[in-house]
Each structure stands twice: as structure tokens, then as C-alpha cells.
Design a protein around this motif. Structure first.
Motif, PDB file in Angstrom:
ATOM      1  N   LYS A 189      -0.321  29.215  49.672  1.00  0.00           N
ATOM      2  CA  LYS A 189      -0.170  28.345  50.424  1.00  0.00           C
ATOM      3  C   LYS A 189      -1.045  27.423  50.335  1.00  0.00           C
ATOM      4  CE  LYS A 189      -1.093  28.678  54.913  1.00  0.00           C
ATOM      5  NZ  LYS A 189      -0.631  28.815  56.004  1.00  0.00           N
ATOM      6  N   ASN A 190      -2.375  27.397  49.783  1.00  0.00           N
ATOM      7  CA  ASN A 190      -3.446  27.272  49.629  1.00  0.00           C
ATOM      8  C   ASN A 190      -4.174  27.289  47.978  1.00  0.00           C
ATOM      9  OD1 ASN A 190      -3.506  26.425  52.323  1.00  0.00           O
ATOM     10  ND2 ASN A 190      -4.433  28.192  52.670  1.00  0.00           N
ATOM     11  N   ILE A 229      -5.287  37.266  46.970  1.00  0.00           N
ATOM     12  CA  ILE A 229      -5.309  36.303  46.430  1.00  0.00           C
ATOM     13  C   ILE A 229      -4.162  36.459  45.429  1.00  0.00           C
ATOM     14  CG2 ILE A 229      -7.299  36.059  47.616  1.00  0.00           C
ATOM     15  CD1 ILE A 229      -8.860  36.441  45.111  1.00  0.00           C
ATOM     16  N   GLU A 230      -4.366  35.569  44.692  1.00  0.00           N
ATOM     17  CA  GLU A 230      -3.368  34.948  42.836  1.00  0.00           C
ATOM     18  C   GLU A 230      -4.313  34.010  42.327  1.00  0.00           C
ATOM     19  OE1 GLU A 230       0.688  35.207  44.808  1.00  0.00           O
ATOM     20  OE2 GLU A 230       0.218  33.290  44.631  1.00  0.00           O
ATOM     21  N   ILE A 231      -5.073  34.852  41.729  1.00  0.00           N
ATOM     22  CA  ILE A 231      -6.082  34.119  40.211  1.00  0.00           C
ATOM     23  C   ILE A 231      -5.426  33.866  39.916  1.00  0.00           C
ATOM     24  CG2 ILE A 231      -6.564  36.008  39.508  1.00  0.00           C
ATOM     25  CD1 ILE A 231      -9.447  35.437  39.685  1.00  0.00           C
ATOM     26  N   SER A 232      -5.858  31.974  39.161  1.00  0.00           N
ATOM     27  CA  SER A 232      -5.214  31.332  38.390  1.00  0.00           C
ATOM     28  C   SER A 232      -6.322  31.077  37.248  1.00  0.00           C
ATOM     29  CB  SER A 232      -5.112  30.094  38.502  1.00  0.00           C
ATOM     30  OG  SER A 232      -6.116  29.199  39.293  1.00  0.00           O
ATOM     31  N   ASP A 233      -7.766  31.494  37.359  1.00  0.00           N
ATOM     32  CA  ASP A 233      -8.732  30.622  36.151  1.00  0.00           C
ATOM     33  C   ASP A 233      -9.434  31.772  36.590  1.00  0.00           C
ATOM     34  OD1 ASP A 233      -9.617  30.172  33.483  1.00  0.00           O
ATOM     35  OD2 ASP A 233     -10.156  27.805  35.044  1.00  0.00           O
ATOM     36  N   ASN A 248     -16.897  30.702  37.462  1.00  0.00           N
ATOM     37  CA  ASN A 248     -16.144  30.191  38.221  1.00  0.00           C
ATOM     38  C   ASN A 248     -14.989  30.763  38.386  1.00  0.00           C
ATOM     39  OD1 ASN A 248     -16.326  28.122  36.164  1.00  0.00           O
ATOM     40  ND2 ASN A 248     -14.593  27.557  37.204  1.00  0.00           N
ATOM     41  N   ALA A 249     -14.207  30.213  39.628  1.00  0.00           N
ATOM     42  CA  ALA A 249     -12.716  31.236  39.450  1.00  0.00           C
ATOM     43  C   ALA A 249     -11.935  30.229  40.189  1.00  0.00           C
ATOM     44  CB  ALA A 249     -12.880  32.207  40.497  1.00  0.00           C
ATOM     45  N   LYS A 250     -10.324  29.854  40.492  1.00  0.00           N
ATOM     46  CA  LYS A 250      -9.721  29.989  41.407  1.00  0.00           C
ATOM     47  C   LYS A 250      -8.506  29.901  41.496  1.00  0.00           C
ATOM     48  CE  LYS A 250     -10.490  24.644  37.809  1.00  0.00           C
ATOM     49  NZ  LYS A 250     -10.055  24.302  37.053  1.00  0.00           N
ATOM     50  N   PHE A 251      -7.943  30.183  42.909  1.00  0.00           N
ATOM     51  CA  PHE A 251      -7.035  31.016  43.471  1.00  0.00           C
ATOM     52  C   PHE A 251      -6.190  30.620  44.459  1.00  0.00           C
ATOM     53  CE2 PHE A 251     -11.017  31.450  45.247  1.00  0.00           C
ATOM     54  CZ  PHE A 251     -10.938  32.151  46.444  1.00  0.00           C
ATOM     55  N   TYR A 252      -6.201  31.175  44.569  1.00  0.00           N
ATOM     56  CA  TYR A 252      -4.145  30.385  45.777  1.00  0.00           C
ATOM     57  C   TYR A 252      -4.302  31.751  47.268  1.00  0.00           C
ATOM     58  CZ  TYR A 252      -2.132  27.169  42.817  1.00  0.00           C
ATOM     59  OH  TYR A 252      -1.983  25.717  42.072  1.00  0.00           O
ATOM     60  N   THR A 253      -4.246  31.266  48.085  1.00  0.00           N
ATOM     61  CA  THR A 253      -4.631  32.750  49.213  1.00  0.00           C
ATOM     62  C   THR A 253      -3.711  31.991  50.627  1.00  0.00           C
ATOM     63  OG1 THR A 253      -6.014  34.025  50.728  1.00  0.00           O
ATOM     64  CG2 THR A 253      -7.183  31.332  49.642  1.00  0.00           C
ATOM     65  N   GLU A 285      -8.860  22.523  45.672  1.00  0.00           N
ATOM     66  CA  GLU A 285      -7.867  22.334  44.053  1.00  0.00           C
ATOM     67  C   GLU A 285      -6.518  22.205  44.575  1.00  0.00           C
ATOM     68  OE1 GLU A 285      -8.292  22.872  40.706  1.00  0.00           O
ATOM     69  OE2 GLU A 285     -10.674  22.678  41.381  1.00  0.00           O
ATOM     70  N   LYS A 286      -5.872  21.113  43.751  1.00  0.00           N
ATOM     71  CA  LYS A 286      -4.802  20.557  44.015  1.00  0.00           C
ATOM     72  C   LYS A 286      -3.647  20.691  42.295  1.00  0.00           C
ATOM     73  CE  LYS A 286      -6.153  17.166  47.399  1.00  0.00           C
ATOM     74  NZ  LYS A 286      -5.884  16.054  47.670  1.00  0.00           N
ATOM     75  N   LYS A 287      -4.212  20.748  41.618  1.00  0.00           N
ATOM     76  CA  LYS A 287      -3.487  20.942  40.231  1.00  0.00           C
ATOM     77  C   LYS A 287      -2.883  22.040  40.366  1.00  0.00           C
ATOM     78  CE  LYS A 287      -3.865  21.335  34.921  1.00  0.00           C
ATOM     79  NZ  LYS A 287      -5.095  21.365  34.105  1.00  0.00           N
ATOM     80  N   GLU A 288      -1.563  22.438  40.300  1.00  0.00           N
ATOM     81  CA  GLU A 288      -0.575  23.175  39.987  1.00  0.00           C
ATOM     82  C   GLU A 288      -0.953  24.064  38.887  1.00  0.00           C
ATOM     83  OE1 GLU A 288       1.971  24.197  42.466  1.00  0.00           O
ATOM     84  OE2 GLU A 288       0.728  23.434  43.316  1.00  0.00           O
TER      85      GLU A 288
END
Length: 458
Positions: A189-190, A229-233, A248-253, A285-288
Motif C-alpha cells: 500500500k505505501n 518490499i516490492e521494488i519499482s526502481d 536511489n530506490a523506489k519501492f512499495y511496502t 512517492e505517489k506516482k503509480e
């Protein structure tokens, strides 16, 4: 011989000229104009390599060589365009440095020293070689036409340590490892982004044994502490031959921001002891974006954690002979960019096999993008003995050392093209090459200038 050449003057002129590796058109035009104004023979090829000749004596020709390009790195907040802006020179505390960018002393000082020699009244027979793309593909040296050269002794001016004659260097491989990533819709969710910056960075040959860390590996340590975690970048590093200082890393958790902040805070406290300027920043971060699922994220992070970055082999003097630099990681392209160096043929093959085996275990495609040879000179050859005989002992206050180095320079290609050529490398003291902290000692420039003048005059 009491002649003072104006290296610093010419270096300040060069600093005004944008010359990122692969973009040497402007510096090539400057060199041709310099030669034309002094009625010297010159030639510029399609790779922007330039040769200038000056003959005011019947002595055997001496080849002086340096590369015109530079590594372009800047501080994160610095507003600077390397395509158009001039390097701002600052002189303080006996050093020359730049304002928030790489200085280009590597190898602008060498270029300036050659120009200062060509501009002087020293009786000499000089074949000056100015090559391009040394910091990237080395295609300048690879494609240099040596048919114009008569000299059999080459003095390269692309080192880092004063009062040192380099007689051996390592080969270098540009290697790309590529993985196919399967991105899916996120289930957590985050979404957050972690930015890590302020590590020491540095030259992947000269600094690889100095415990400068690797931002790709350190940010991976943070991510591994966050469950499911699920990493997106993921992006870290800039070049094959630069030890990465930021990532830098972008991820969901499903973790809330306070828990992730605490992990980042503890890691920053731990790393500050080694890297005082390190910063670890966290933001929402908010971008899907699509992600690697938790299983694939773990595989990706494990592959970074287990990568054999750093010193692989040393000799009995504890000098590095083989190393690997995890220079760049980009999740979206699926690429790891690796810089591998070795000055030992057997170790070179062993190290390539280590990386190949790593690629197999992590289901990555192994590609050698390019390679550059090392060189080795006989310390009893005429060139090195003449450098020793003309060494200005009073200026340096001690004898010069003969040294094998772990950096890679272009002279390996000239050794291949002219097998009986004698090669040596000298330079002033340059620190922090390939980073915005790059600087060169002013007194060291003057002492090295004196050495070059004495060598050419005698």
C-alpha cells in the motif's frame, strides 16, 4: 636547465573549454590553433586526436602524450552544464580545485605541460600526442595512426603520484550484465523513495583499495531490512570506472513511514563513522509504477549484496593486481555496468570467470563491451634510466620510486602498435580524481615541470 614553463597558465585556458569524454571537438580546435599560431606541424584526425611536432634540435624524438577528455562529475546541488560551462578554478592552501565539479587535472595538467613545453625555448625534438575518449572507450588511442611517429621513447603524463615513475599498469574491461525483469502490478500500500548520497566515490583503479564503499551495496543493505518490499526502481552510480557515491530506490511496502525512517536513521548513524558526508533521505512517492514482486525483489537485492565488488587479488607488496568495480546499476534497463582491472594475465582470466559464473548464477547475460590493454616496461631501459639521471633530487628531496599501478592508461595501445617502444609515466600529485573533490598540488606541478625540462634538455 633553468627554464620555467607555464603549465598553470595553459591549464587555466584548457579549463575554459568543455571537453567531456567523447565531446573533444572544441579542445581539438584549440590545439590546432595553438600549433598554427606557432608555425608547428599539426594534424587532427576524425576522432579529434591531435599530433603536434616541434623540432629545434637533432636529438632523437621524444613522444609526449596526454588525453584531452575529462570525467564530468558534479555535486548533486550544483547547477552546471558540462557541454557549455567553463570549469571555475579555485586556488587555495597550495592546491588548485574546481567549484563543485571535477577539475579535469586528469589529464588536463598533462595536456598543459605538453603545451608549455611546446611554447618554451627548450631545444627539443617533440612529437606531442593528444588523444580522446580515454575516460570512456579509449577509441582515440585505439584508432591513432602511429605512422607519423619517429620516436621510440614515450613519456606519458597521465598519473596521480608525484616523484613516481610508473612502469606498469593494469588492463581494463567494460562489462555489462543484463537481466530480464518481469514487472507486475504492486500489492503493497505505501510507496517510498530512498536517496543515498555523500559517499566517497573515486577512481575505480586508484581508489579501489581505500575502503570507499559502494552506494549500490549500501542502499541495498537498507532495503534488505524492510520486509516484503516490492521494488519499482533502482539507480546507482554513473560510470564503469567510477566507484559509485550515490544511489536511489523506489519501492512499495506495508511498513509505515516511521518504521522506514528509523531503519534509514540507524543506517546513517552507522555509516557516518566511515563516510562523514553521507546522507540518507526518505520521501513518500505517489506516482503509480509496476514492480518486481517480493520474490523477484529479494533475488535482485541478493544479487547486489553478493556481488564481488572490490579488491580480488594483491601481490606480496600488498599492491592491488586485480579488482572489480560495481559501477552502475539500473533496474529499468536491467543492466549492471562493471569495470574490471588486472595486471596479471592468469588473474585476468580467473576474474573474468568469476564474473561469468556470477552472471550464470543470477541468470544475467554477460557481455564485454570493450577492453584496454595494460603495459609493462623494463626498469633498465634507456628511457627510465634517463628519467632517473635527470631527476631533480633537490626539488623533491628524495629519490623517485618505480611503481606498478592499478589504473589503466592508453599507452598499452601504443605498446601494441609500436612493440619496441619504451614507455614511462610521470605526473604531479593529483587527488580525488573522478570526483568533485579533485585537486592538484601547485608546488608538485612546478617540481614535475622541472623534471620534464631537465629530461628534455639533457
Amino acid at each position: 636547465m633553468k627554464v620555467e614553463i607555464e603549465t598553470i597558465k595553459f591549464f587555466k585556458e584548457i579549463a575554459k573549454i568543455p571537453r567531456e569524454s567523447g565531446k573533444e571537438e572544441k579542445i581539438a580546435k584549440y590545439l590546432c590553433k595553438f600549433a598554427k599560431e606557432r608555425n608547428l606541424f599539426y594534424k587532427c584526425d576524425e576522432y579529434n586526436n591531435v599530433i603536434i611536432k616541434k623540432k629545434t634540435s637533432e636529438k632523437e624524438p621524444i613522444i609526449l602524450q596526454a588525453h584531452t577528455d575529462m570525467v564530468c562529475e558534479k555535486e548533486n546541488e550544483k547547477d552546471f552544464n558540462f557541454d557549455t560551462d567553463s570549469i571555475k578554478i579555485i586556488e587555495e592552501n597550495g592546491y588548485i580545485r574546481a567549484d563543485g565539479t571535477t577539475l579535469g587535472a586528469d589529464n588536463g595538467i598533462g595536456v598543459a605541460q605538453i603545451l608549455a613545453i611546446l611554447d618554451s625555448n627548450i631545444p627539443c625534438n617533440i612529437e606531442a600526442l593528444f588523444t580522446t575518449c580515454e575516460e570512456t572507450s579509449m577509441k582515440g588511442a585505439i584508432n591513432f595512426d602511429t605512422s607519423e611517429l619517429k620516436g621510440k621513447r614515450l613519456l606519458n603524463l597521465d598519473g596521480f603520484e608525484e616523484n613516481t615513475i610508473i612502469i606498469e599498469s593494469a588492463c581494463f574491461y567494460d562489462i555489462i550484465l543484463k537481466r530480464e525483469n518481469n514487472f507486475k502490478k504492486h500489492t503493497r500500500k505505501n510507496k517510498y523513495e530512498i536517496q543515498l548520497k555523500g559517499m566517497l566515490g573515486g577512481h575505480s583503479g586508484f581508489d579501489i583499495d581505500k575502503n570507499r564503499g559502494n552506494s549500490n551495496i549500501e542502499i541495498c543493505r537498507i532495503l534488505n531490512q524492510i520486509p516484503d518490499i516490492e521494488i519499482s526502481d533502482f539507480e546507482g552510480g554513473t560510470k564503469f570506472n567510477v566507484i559509485p557515491s550515490q544511489a536511489n530506490a523506489k519501492f512499495y511496502t506495508d511498513f509505515d513511514i516511521n518504521k522506514v525512517k528509523e531503519i534509514c536513521k540507524q543506517m546513517q548513524i552507522e555509516l557516518k563513522e566511515k563516510y562523514p558526508e553521507i546522507e540518507i533521505n526518505l520521501q513518500i512517492e505517489k506516482k503509480e509504477e509496476k514492480v518486481l514482486d517480493t520474490k523477484e525483489t529479494k533475488k535482485f537485492l541478493d544479487s547486489i549484496s553478493k556481488f564481488p565488488h572490490g579488491v580480488i587479488k594483491q601481490n606480496l607488496k600488498n599492491e592491488v593486481t586485480t579488482s572489480i568495480n560495481l559501477g552502475v546499476i539500473n533496474l529499468k534497463s536491467g543492466q549492471f555496468k562493471i569495470g574490471m582491472r588486472s595486471s596479471r594475465e592468469l588473474e585476468e582470466q580467473e576474474c573474468l570467470n568469476i564474473i561469468k559464473q556470477y552472471s550464470i548464477e543470477n541468470k544475467m547475460k554477460f557481455t564485454i563491451l570493450g577492453s584496454q590493454p595494460g603495459f609493462k616496461s623494463d626498469e633498465n631501459c634507456e628511457l627510465i634510466q634517463d628519467l632517473l639521471k635527470t631527476h631533480p633530487f633537490k626539488a623533491f628531496e628524495k629519490k623517485p620510486s618505480l611503481k606498478a599501478v592499478h589504473i589503466t592508461v592508453e599507452v598499452g595501445f601504443f605498446k601494441q602498435k609500436i612493440p619496441d617502444i619504451q614507455i614511462a609515466i610521470i605526473s604531479p600529485k593529483i587527488q580525488g580524481a573522478h570526483t568533485p573533490k579533485e585537486c592538484v598540488e601547485i608546488e608538485s606541478i612546478k617540481k614535475t615541470d622541472k623534471w620534464i625540462v631537465e629530461f628534455l634538455a639533457n
